[in-house]
Motif scaffolding. Structure first.
Motif, short mmCIF file in Angstrom:
data_model
loop_
_atom_site.label_atom_id
_atom_site.label_comp_id
_atom_site.label_asym_id
_atom_site.label_seq_id
_atom_site.Cartn_x
_atom_site.Cartn_y
_atom_site.Cartn_z
N VAL A 116 38.41 -25.07 6.98
CA VAL A 116 39.30 -25.79 6.07
C VAL A 116 39.44 -25.02 4.75
CG1 VAL A 116 39.56 -27.89 4.68
CG2 VAL A 116 38.89 -28.05 7.09
N TRP A 117 38.31 -24.55 4.22
CA TRP A 117 38.35 -23.79 2.96
C TRP A 117 39.19 -22.53 3.11
CZ3 TRP A 117 36.45 -18.87 1.53
CH2 TRP A 117 36.47 -18.61 0.16
N LEU A 118 39.06 -21.82 4.23
CA LEU A 118 39.84 -20.60 4.44
C LEU A 118 41.34 -20.89 4.51
CD1 LEU A 118 37.52 -18.85 7.05
CD2 LEU A 118 37.99 -18.06 4.72
N HIS A 119 41.70 -22.03 5.08
CA HIS A 119 43.11 -22.42 5.10
C HIS A 119 43.62 -22.66 3.68
CE1 HIS A 119 46.88 -24.39 6.06
NE2 HIS A 119 46.50 -25.42 5.35
N HIS A 120 42.87 -23.43 2.91
CA HIS A 120 43.34 -23.76 1.56
C HIS A 120 43.26 -22.57 0.61
CE1 HIS A 120 44.05 -27.92 2.36
NE2 HIS A 120 42.80 -28.20 2.67
N HIS A 121 42.22 -21.76 0.72
CA HIS A 121 42.01 -20.67 -0.24
C HIS A 121 42.84 -19.44 0.11
CE1 HIS A 121 39.71 -18.86 -3.54
NE2 HIS A 121 39.75 -17.74 -2.83
N HIS A 122 42.95 -19.11 1.39
CA HIS A 122 43.64 -17.88 1.79
C HIS A 122 44.94 -18.14 2.55
CE1 HIS A 122 40.49 -15.27 0.37
NE2 HIS A 122 39.58 -15.79 1.18
N GLY A 123 45.24 -19.40 2.85
CA GLY A 123 46.48 -19.69 3.56
C GLY A 123 46.49 -19.31 5.02
N ILE A 124 45.31 -19.19 5.65
CA ILE A 124 45.28 -18.90 7.09
C ILE A 124 45.96 -20.05 7.82
CG2 ILE A 124 43.79 -18.58 9.11
CD1 ILE A 124 41.79 -17.19 7.31
N PRO A 125 46.98 -19.77 8.63
CA PRO A 125 47.76 -20.86 9.24
C PRO A 125 46.94 -21.63 10.28
CG PRO A 125 48.49 -18.74 10.07
CD PRO A 125 47.53 -18.45 8.96
N LEU A 126 47.26 -22.89 10.42
CA LEU A 126 46.50 -23.78 11.30
C LEU A 126 46.99 -23.68 12.73
CD1 LEU A 126 46.35 -26.85 8.89
CD2 LEU A 126 44.51 -25.24 9.42
N ARG A 127 46.65 -22.57 13.35
CA ARG A 127 46.96 -22.37 14.76
C ARG A 127 45.94 -21.40 15.35
NH1 ARG A 127 51.43 -19.38 12.45
NH2 ARG A 127 51.10 -17.14 12.66
N VAL A 128 45.80 -21.45 16.67
CA VAL A 128 44.98 -20.47 17.37
C VAL A 128 45.79 -19.18 17.47
CG1 VAL A 128 43.80 -19.95 19.54
CG2 VAL A 128 43.83 -22.30 18.67
N CYS A 129 45.15 -18.04 17.21
CA CYS A 129 45.83 -16.75 17.23
C CYS A 129 46.54 -16.54 18.57
CB CYS A 129 44.85 -15.61 16.99
SG CYS A 129 44.02 -15.69 15.39
N ARG A 130 47.80 -16.14 18.53
CA ARG A 130 48.59 -15.93 19.75
C ARG A 130 48.53 -14.49 20.23
NH1 ARG A 130 53.79 -18.16 16.81
NH2 ARG A 130 52.88 -16.65 15.36
N SER A 131 48.06 -13.60 19.39
CA SER A 131 47.86 -12.20 19.76
C SER A 131 46.73 -11.67 18.89
CB SER A 131 49.14 -11.38 19.53
OG SER A 131 49.40 -11.25 18.14
#
Length: 311
Positions: A116-131
């Motif tokens: 959760v922190w990585l999403h809010h702090h760095h904007g990592i999108p909330l999805r499983v990597c597709r590649s």
């Protein structure tokens, strides 16, 4: 550099200062194949030449950070740092020697909070990597490019926990919205929108493509599975790319995906391009799609097919 406030700081030197900067776009979960505490992992990497992760997590939920999340760590092979400067944040987690045991409840709680922190702090999108290069969340064995010779890390039990508990927990914690659809979810709304015509594409410039009469494909809160199609006409050999992006209406913040190569226009002057994405949109968040060609071209037809689940 960025340091997670809820982790104990155990800075590895000289790696922390000597290794190059990254822009974090992924979070990759590992098992260390040893029943170690976070401090024991630090001591191992401090006293050896082995590769390190950003974080270490013990069975009891003891979490330490060894390198700032905007500095390269070396446990993800090609995901450590790419030529464009993007890279993965990594966490090693205590496990049995065969990395076949499940994460403890304390480990799952810490992984969710860190995600959760990585999403809010760095904007990592909330999805499983597709590649292997797609921004999002994953586990080490998900893509071979994340390991020098392939890996079984983490074991089957932890992969199931990632899919059933960890990643849905991150999504719920970060957005307060729906986790990804499950078998208990109601039937989705089926969307099929078609529109003739489209914009002229200038070389090298991304252009928004509305699928019907509005720019957004979908608006939250919802979870979805969507495919966008575009028929592009132009000079044979013209290369076409598409990319999705999320737009938060409240802040105007735009989260861009990496481009997806759709191929080149064929000898008949036509290319049928398509891109797909699964994900979740928070309240007042929109999903849009853009297209680019490396020479002047024209979008001649657009189609969107989607499944949409609402709260």
């Amino acid at each position: 550099m960025a340091w997670y406030p809820a982790a104990t700081r155990m800075e590895l030197q000289p790696e922390s200062d000597a290794q190059p900067a990254i822009r974090p776009t992924q979070f990759i979960l590992h098992s260390v194949a040893a029943p170690w505490t976070a401090r024991r992992m630090y001591e191992y990497w401090r006293d050896s030449t082995n590769l390190e992760s950003h974080f270490g997590l013990g069975y009891a939920g003891d979490l330490a950070q060894y390198i700032g999340t905007e500095t390269r760590a070396d446990s993800n092979y090609q995901a450590n740092r790419r030529p464009d400067g993007t890279g993965a944040v990594s966490v090693e987690t205590a496990s049995n020697l065969q990395h076949t045991d499940p994460w403890t409840d304390q480990q799952i709680e810490q992984l969710v909070r860190l995600g959760v922190w990585l999403h809010h702090h760095h904007g990592i999108p909330l999805r499983v990597c597709r590649s292997a290069s797609d921004p999002g969340y994953g586990y080490h064995r998900l893509f071979r490019a994340w390991s020098t010779s392939g890996t079984a890390c983490p074991g089957d039990a932890r992969v199931r926990q990632f899919n059933d508990e960890v990643f849905p927990g991150i999504v719920t914690g970060a957005t307060g919205q729906l986790p990804p659809p499950s078998e208990e979810d109601p039937m989705p709304t089926v969307i099929n929108e078609t529109r003739a015509g489209g914009p002229t594409l200038q070389p090298g410039a991304y252009t928004l493509i509305p699928m019907a009469y509005d720019p957004p494909l979908l608006q939250g809160p919802c979870s979805y599975a969507v495919t966008a199609y575009a028929t592009v006409k132009g000079e044979p050999g013209t290369r076409v790319q598409m990319r999705f992006h999320d737009l938060a209406l409240a802040t105007g913040r735009l989260s861009l995906d990496l481009p997806i190569d759709c191929g080149v226009i064929g000898p008949d002057g036509v290319l049928n391009a398509q891109v797909s994405r699964n994900g979740i949109l928070a309240t007042n968040e929109q999903l849009r799609v853009e297209i680019q060609a490396d020479r002047t071209a024209k979008v001649d037809w657009r189609v969107m097919r989607a499944l949409r689940w609402t709260p």
